[in-house]
Design a protein around this motif. Sequence first.
Motif, short mmCIF file in Angstrom:
data_model
loop_
_atom_site.label_atom_id
_atom_site.label_comp_id
_atom_site.label_asym_id
_atom_site.label_seq_id
_atom_site.Cartn_x
_atom_site.Cartn_y
_atom_site.Cartn_z
N THR A 107 41.47 37.54 37.95
CA THR A 107 41.64 37.39 36.51
C THR A 107 41.50 38.73 35.78
O THR A 107 41.69 38.79 34.56
CB THR A 107 40.61 36.40 35.94
OG1 THR A 107 39.28 36.93 36.14
CG2 THR A 107 40.72 35.05 36.64
N GLU A 108 41.10 39.78 36.51
CA GLU A 108 40.91 41.12 35.96
C GLU A 108 39.88 41.10 34.82
O GLU A 108 40.12 41.60 33.72
CB GLU A 108 42.24 41.72 35.50
CG GLU A 108 43.23 41.89 36.64
CD GLU A 108 44.49 42.64 36.24
OE1 GLU A 108 44.59 43.04 35.06
OE2 GLU A 108 45.35 42.84 37.11
N ARG A 109 38.77 40.49 35.14
CA ARG A 109 37.65 40.43 34.19
C ARG A 109 36.38 40.89 34.87
O ARG A 109 36.26 40.83 36.10
CB ARG A 109 37.48 39.02 33.63
CG ARG A 109 38.66 38.57 32.79
CD ARG A 109 38.47 37.17 32.21
NE ARG A 109 39.60 36.78 31.39
CZ ARG A 109 39.73 37.07 30.11
NH1 ARG A 109 38.78 37.73 29.49
NH2 ARG A 109 40.80 36.69 29.44
N ALA A 110 35.41 41.35 34.06
CA ALA A 110 34.16 41.86 34.60
C ALA A 110 32.99 41.42 33.74
O ALA A 110 33.14 41.12 32.55
CB ALA A 110 34.21 43.39 34.68
N TRP A 111 31.83 41.38 34.37
CA TRP A 111 30.57 41.15 33.66
C TRP A 111 29.47 41.82 34.47
O TRP A 111 29.68 42.19 35.63
CB TRP A 111 30.30 39.65 33.46
CG TRP A 111 30.17 38.86 34.73
CD1 TRP A 111 29.04 38.53 35.40
CD2 TRP A 111 31.26 38.29 35.50
NE1 TRP A 111 29.33 37.80 36.54
CE2 TRP A 111 30.68 37.63 36.61
CE3 TRP A 111 32.65 38.28 35.35
CZ2 TRP A 111 31.45 36.96 37.58
CZ3 TRP A 111 33.42 37.63 36.31
CH2 TRP A 111 32.82 36.97 37.39
N TRP A 112 28.31 41.99 33.87
CA TRP A 112 27.23 42.65 34.59
C TRP A 112 25.88 42.06 34.19
O TRP A 112 25.75 41.36 33.18
CB TRP A 112 27.27 44.15 34.35
CG TRP A 112 27.43 44.59 32.93
CD1 TRP A 112 26.46 44.87 32.02
CD2 TRP A 112 28.68 44.82 32.24
NE1 TRP A 112 27.00 45.25 30.82
CE2 TRP A 112 28.35 45.24 30.93
CE3 TRP A 112 30.02 44.72 32.62
CZ2 TRP A 112 29.34 45.54 30.00
CZ3 TRP A 112 31.00 45.03 31.68
CH2 TRP A 112 30.66 45.45 30.40
N ALA A 113 24.89 42.37 35.02
CA ALA A 113 23.54 41.86 34.80
C ALA A 113 22.54 42.96 35.12
O ALA A 113 22.82 43.84 35.96
CB ALA A 113 23.29 40.64 35.69
#
Length: 258
Positions: A107-113
Amino acid sequence: MKMMFASRCQQGMRDENQDRTGAELDDRKACFLVCDGVAGLPGGDYAAQLVRDTLLTQLQGSEHFTPDSTRAAIEHCQQTLLIAQGNNPNFSRMSTTLAALFIDRETERAWWAHAGDSRVYHFRHGVLHEVTRDHSLAQQLQEAGYENTGINSNLLYNALGVEPARPVTFSEVVALTDGDAFLVCTDGFWLNLTTQEMEQALRMVNACEEWLALMEQAVNRSVKSDNLSALAIWIGEPQDATLLYSQADAARFLPSRY
């Protein structure tokens, strides 16, 4: 989606290196992380390695890859760490920071923690777009308007394994664009670099490995007391996107021919 990464994990003037870096990627997903064992308490290196290995193993065996599934994986890391504390009285207070970048390649998406003072930096068009906020007393005082307090930046109020347990901070999901760049690093790395130096280095190189090497050189010119651990991740061609952005920016200030 084209993606490249490079990593560094270098011991500084410490007696041991309690940093751990890790990466897990396939055609569908990717995760890049750093862990930094909290100093002053025994078992920090073990805590960092345990969290790194547990998180990557969880992602390997997961059929789903979403913010919720990665949140569950980190919660499992916390539980695994608590069990290990209980099994070894000498390591009953061991803890570690965590910074992890997750990329859904389909989906060409990112997130981080993150938990603690290890950071995730997001650069777009060669300039800083977003950075995590440290779980530290120094960060709280800075946001309250206090400057030059002399407070030790290592005084953390959140990390995996600390009591009372606090939730890990998650970012929003962001759509990736060609030229995005990320830096995932421990405090020993970012404390010795300014944001401007990171941006300048990004504009000067043609490869992900070169970006890390140039920043490492800048760190080595300063007093390198802590361990240096970082991963650099490029989406598409950051150097080309930065060049196009700079040219467009410059064009706005050139005098018109008409």
